[in-house]
Design an enzyme around this catalytic site. Sequence first.
Site, PDB file in Angstrom:
ATOM      1  N   GLU A  84       0.700  -1.073  -0.046  1.00 25.68           N
ATOM      2  CA  GLU A  84      -0.034  -0.097   0.016  1.00 25.68           C
ATOM      3  C   GLU A  84       0.848   1.369   0.005  1.00 25.68           C
ATOM      4  O   GLU A  84       0.754   2.138   0.943  1.00 25.68           O
ATOM      5  CB  GLU A  84      -0.981   0.045   1.244  1.00 25.68           C
ATOM      6  CG  GLU A  84      -2.083  -1.013   1.089  1.00 25.68           C
ATOM      7  CD  GLU A  84      -3.136  -0.920   2.107  1.00 25.68           C
ATOM      8  OE1 GLU A  84      -2.831  -0.406   3.235  1.00 25.68           O
ATOM      9  OE2 GLU A  84      -4.217  -1.553   2.099  1.00 25.68           O
TER      10      GLU A  84
ATOM     11  N   GLU B 102      -5.281  -8.065  -1.132  1.00 28.32           N
ATOM     12  CA  GLU B 102      -6.105  -8.086  -0.060  1.00 28.32           C
ATOM     13  C   GLU B 102      -7.553  -7.731  -0.162  1.00 28.32           C
ATOM     14  O   GLU B 102      -7.855  -6.972  -1.057  1.00 28.32           O
ATOM     15  CB  GLU B 102      -5.700  -7.031   0.921  1.00 28.32           C
ATOM     16  CG  GLU B 102      -4.173  -7.165   1.641  1.00 28.32           C
ATOM     17  CD  GLU B 102      -3.748  -6.173   2.524  1.00 28.32           C
ATOM     18  OE1 GLU B 102      -4.749  -5.467   3.048  1.00 28.32           O
ATOM     19  OE2 GLU B 102      -2.307  -5.926   2.602  1.00 28.32           O
TER      20      GLU B 102
HETATM   21  C1  BGP Z   1      -4.513  -2.847   4.862  1.00 27.85           C
HETATM   22  C2  BGP Z   1      -2.940  -3.430   5.315  1.00 27.85           C
HETATM   23  C3  BGP Z   1      -3.258  -4.567   6.186  1.00 27.85           C
HETATM   24  C4  BGP Z   1      -4.410  -4.899   6.814  1.00 27.85           C
HETATM   25  C5  BGP Z   1      -5.720  -4.415   6.321  1.00 27.85           C
HETATM   26  C6  BGP Z   1      -6.991  -4.345   7.276  1.00 27.85           C
HETATM   27  O1  BGP Z   1      -4.194  -1.542   4.981  1.00 27.85           O
HETATM   28  O2  BGP Z   1      -2.263  -3.589   4.206  1.00 27.85           O
HETATM   29  O3  BGP Z   1      -1.914  -4.680   6.897  1.00 27.85           O
HETATM   30  O4  BGP Z   1      -4.245  -4.984   8.237  1.00 27.85           O
HETATM   31  O5  BGP Z   1      -5.546  -3.226   5.666  1.00 27.85           O
HETATM   32  O6  BGP Z   1      -6.863  -3.019   7.696  1.00 27.85           O
HETATM   33  P1  BGP Z   1      -7.268  -3.148   9.470  1.00 27.85           P
HETATM   34  O7  BGP Z   1      -6.029  -4.196   9.852  1.00 27.85           O
HETATM   35  O8  BGP Z   1      -7.022  -1.731   9.867  1.00 27.85           O
HETATM   36  O9  BGP Z   1      -8.624  -3.700   9.752  1.00 27.85           O
END
Ligand code: BGP
Length: 472
Positions: free
Chosen positions: A179, A370
């Site tokens: 990201e 993701e």
């Molecule tokens: C993205 C990241 C992840 C993951 C996901 C979910 O931004 O790449 O690392 O954590 O989001 O977000 P969160 O963990 O805040 O629910």
Amino acid sequence: MGFPENFLWGGAMAANQCEGGIFEGGRGLANVDLCPSGSRRQEILRGHGKILQMEPGCHYPSAEAIDFYHHFREDIRLLGEMGFRVFRLSIAWTRIFPKGDEEKPNEEGLRFYDEIFEECKKYGIQPLVTISHFDCPVYLIEKYGGWRDRRMIDFYLRLCRVLFTRYQDKVTLWLTFNEINMILHAPFMGAGLCFREGENEELVKYQAAHHELVASALATKLAHEINPKNQVGCMFAAGSVYPFSCRPEDVWEALLKEQENYFFVDVQSRGYYPAYAKIRLQKRGIFPQMQTGDEEILKKYPVDFISFSYYNSRCVSAGTQEMAEGNLFQSAKNPFVNYSDWGWPIDPLGLRITLNQVYDRYQKPMFIVENGLGAEDIPEADGKIFDDYRIEYLREHIQEMKKAVEEDGVELMGYTSWAPIDLISAGTGEMKKRYGFIYVDKQEDGSGTRKRTRKKSFYWYQKVIETNGEEL
Ligand code: BGP
């Protein structure tokens, strides 16, 4: 028609959210270790409130996370049982270079990932490795200020060289930065930036971004030199931005927001700063300093494929509207979509829209790395977990992804859900925000046995993979 035979189904995790063991194996401290849970987290993620050592009274969720460091064999076996074809994981930079600027890597850290890759191989799982998933050695932050300093490029490439060489028979799929656009929203997490009083924060962010972009291009070059079979992707937090209304001003705002994100991919994929970015950054006095040769580097070494995370679409308005949450980006509340328990929009069609937009723009193979639903799972008295809400979220998103492949003709290499095993939330540091097909018995207060339990979604996703997405 369906998904191609070699479609890569799997799941994605990040070292700092699952490994724990931060004082083991000779590992050094990283920015991600210093993000406490609770009210101070947001301020720290955003680069305000510098603490470069652990403070008493704070809880640091990455310190133990889900202890993947000691459970990885069992965990990967479960991924194998689900039929995973790919496992996206990240390398903890400080396991390999505890300080970041050493000449020689830490053998113990390298061995840890060797073992992980060997374990994956046992089950026919291909690793997809994120070189830096929100990960920067604390020593480099103290000494150089993180990615604001150009010398970071060399330290990062040193890491890349070691990884590409050591794992050349084990890994051919790489992502340079997780990201990358998150640097604008969570700069401490994205680039180890702690702002100094009175400085132009936007300029620092774009300077750091430029260094990461050059580093990413040079990493791509190196990956291809070391093993021509290597495929390197960029990774950005995606999610189409909708105008709140058809008012031209709203449409314009949405376009600006899209460009803010696409800027990174434009550079990594097309190989140059787009005109809109050049003009706007210059006008705002935040155009980064470049060195002779940088433009040529960006031009010559674009990425092979485009990967992204998709959790939700966004919505913007030129006026003021009620706001909603969503993966560290705020957006106007969209009345036409549902919301998760954490206030993130749920918009499966938005995934199809995003896939089409990204493909139209770059015409390169894509990888969804993701996608998932963060929710609180409450086990039944006998310990079983019926996470039908998660199944529904994933089913609807996969259906839209399928349409994008079958009916719109986008080129998609694979899909890795976030995250196959419950882990620590990046945004909030919570344990109770769960994403997994596999439940981890660890509670918010740290109690629990760390035992892994298959949820209902485990068997559902197993079937999805087995039928190559035919049975949803
Ligand atoms: C993205 C990241 C992840 C993951 C996901 C979910 O931004 O790449 O690392 O954590 O989001 O977000 P969160 O963990 O805040 O629910």
